[in-house]
Write a protein that holds these residues in place. Structure first.
Motif, short mmCIF file in Angstrom:
data_model
loop_
_atom_site.label_atom_id
_atom_site.label_comp_id
_atom_site.label_asym_id
_atom_site.label_seq_id
_atom_site.Cartn_x
_atom_site.Cartn_y
_atom_site.Cartn_z
N GLY A 24 -8.42 9.16 3.57
CA GLY A 24 -7.98 7.91 4.20
C GLY A 24 -6.53 7.54 4.00
N GLY A 25 -5.71 8.42 3.41
CA GLY A 25 -4.30 8.08 3.21
C GLY A 25 -3.39 8.85 4.14
N PHE A 42 0.79 6.36 1.63
CA PHE A 42 0.16 5.11 2.04
C PHE A 42 -1.32 5.25 1.75
CE2 PHE A 42 -2.26 2.41 4.77
CZ PHE A 42 -1.52 1.23 4.87
N HIS A 43 -1.87 4.26 1.03
CA HIS A 43 -3.32 4.21 0.88
C HIS A 43 -3.76 2.78 0.65
CE1 HIS A 43 -7.40 5.38 0.17
NE2 HIS A 43 -7.09 6.64 0.44
N ALA A 48 2.70 1.82 9.61
CA ALA A 48 3.26 2.67 8.54
C ALA A 48 2.46 3.97 8.32
CB ALA A 48 3.41 1.89 7.25
N PRO A 49 1.10 3.90 8.23
CA PRO A 49 0.37 5.16 7.97
C PRO A 49 0.62 6.21 9.05
CG PRO A 49 -1.15 3.28 7.98
CD PRO A 49 0.21 2.73 8.24
N ASN A 62 0.81 -1.24 0.00
CA ASN A 62 0.00 0.00 0.00
C ASN A 62 0.83 1.28 0.00
OD1 ASN A 62 -2.35 -1.63 0.22
ND2 ASN A 62 -2.01 -1.74 2.44
N LEU A 63 2.11 1.16 -0.36
CA LEU A 63 2.94 2.36 -0.45
C LEU A 63 3.12 2.75 -1.92
CD1 LEU A 63 5.80 1.70 2.15
CD2 LEU A 63 3.82 3.19 2.41
#
Ligand code: MEV
Length: 273
Positions: free
Chosen positions: A221-222, A242-243, A189-190, A132-133
């Motif tokens: 949301g990211g 990040f998402h 991570a986020p 998700n990166l």
């Protein structure tokens, strides 16, 4: 006619630790699958956006050093790296050496410059796929890396205690990111990206327009952070995003007219063929 030799070197993404790494704090970085190649006739081919924080100048320094250093079939990476570092110094004044080192050795590195003559680094193998990166290019900054490093240094000279405390907080984030990468089921991570971005904003290396863009990414949301030297007056180079919803993010990038990359991390360092 002899076939020309070609050297290929990767670009990079700093997951955490830009700027503070210049002052001896650690950084976590990764080579990525966008590369630059140069042949012995001087031809250059590159997929790395120039001057945007993805290590284009280091990749050029590393690939051209590889062509100088190659003897027979063996490539002495230590020599390549130190020659590339000297080239980076000419270009940037006071580089940490992180960009040329990751472009030389590839993979993921934990890096720390103890002094001009002692730069420590260790290759790490993430257990977590760091899914998700993505990387979005906000555009080439008006300031060069050298100017951005000098800008942070002028703030450092004015208020050493404040900037040191920001650097210490960045170190905490970098260490947490390292643990995240080394744990099987990381999920922080986020939050780490968000925290790192807010520390970079307090250093003043993120432009108004990039701050606005990052707030918009957070709203749906990211989370995102600048991942290079940044930029103040115009764009700030590439941001690490990040998402969880790739489609949503790519749609957002398209409607905002932004270049987005689903980059691969931990790719191969320099090689000659
Ligand atoms: C540039 O890619 C990263 C900086 O930390 C400068 C450096 O490490 O030399 C801003």
């Amino acid at each position: 006619m002899q076939k020309p030799i070609t050297a290929s070197a990767p670009g990079k993404i700093i997951l955490s630790g830009e700027h503070s790494v210049v002052y001896g704090y650690p950084a976590l970085i990764s080579a990525i699958n966008l590369r630059l190649s140069i042949d012995s006739k001087g031809g250059i081919l590159s997929r790395i956006p120039i001057g945007c924080g993805m290590g284009s100048s280091a990749a050029l320094a590393v690939a051209s050093s590889a062509l100088k250093v190659i003897k027979g079939s063996g490539l002495n990476l230590e020599k390549v790296n130190s020659l590339a570092y000297e080239l980076e110094k000419k270009q940037h004044g006071n580089p940490s050496g992180v960009d040329n080192t990751v472009s030389t050795y590839g993979g993921f590195l934990w890096y720390r410059k103890e002094s001009e003559s002692l730069k420590l680094f260790k290759s790490i193998r993430p257990k977590n796929r760091l899914d998700n990166l993505y990387v979005i290019n906000t555009g080439r900054p008006l300031e060069s890396t050298a100017e951005m490093v000098a800008f942070v240094n002028s703030g450092y000279k004015k208020n050493k205690a404040k900037i040191e405390s920001v650097f210490k907080s960045i170190e905490q984030v970098a260490r947490a990111f390292l643990n995240e990468a080394l744990s099987k089921n990381g999920s922080s991570a986020p939050d780490l990206i968000k925290e790192n971005e807010s520390l970079l904003e307090s250093l003043g290396v993120v432009s108004e327009s990039t701050i606005g863009l990052i707030r918009r990414i957070e709203k749906f949301g990211g989370s995102a952070k600048v991942c290079g030297a940044g930029g103040i007056k115009g764009n700030s180079g590439v941001i690490l995003v990040f998402h969880k919803d790739k489609e949503k993010l790519f749609k957002f990038a398209k409607t905002s007219n932004l270049e987005v990359f689903a980059v691969k991390f931990g790719t191969k360092g320099v090689y000659v063929k």
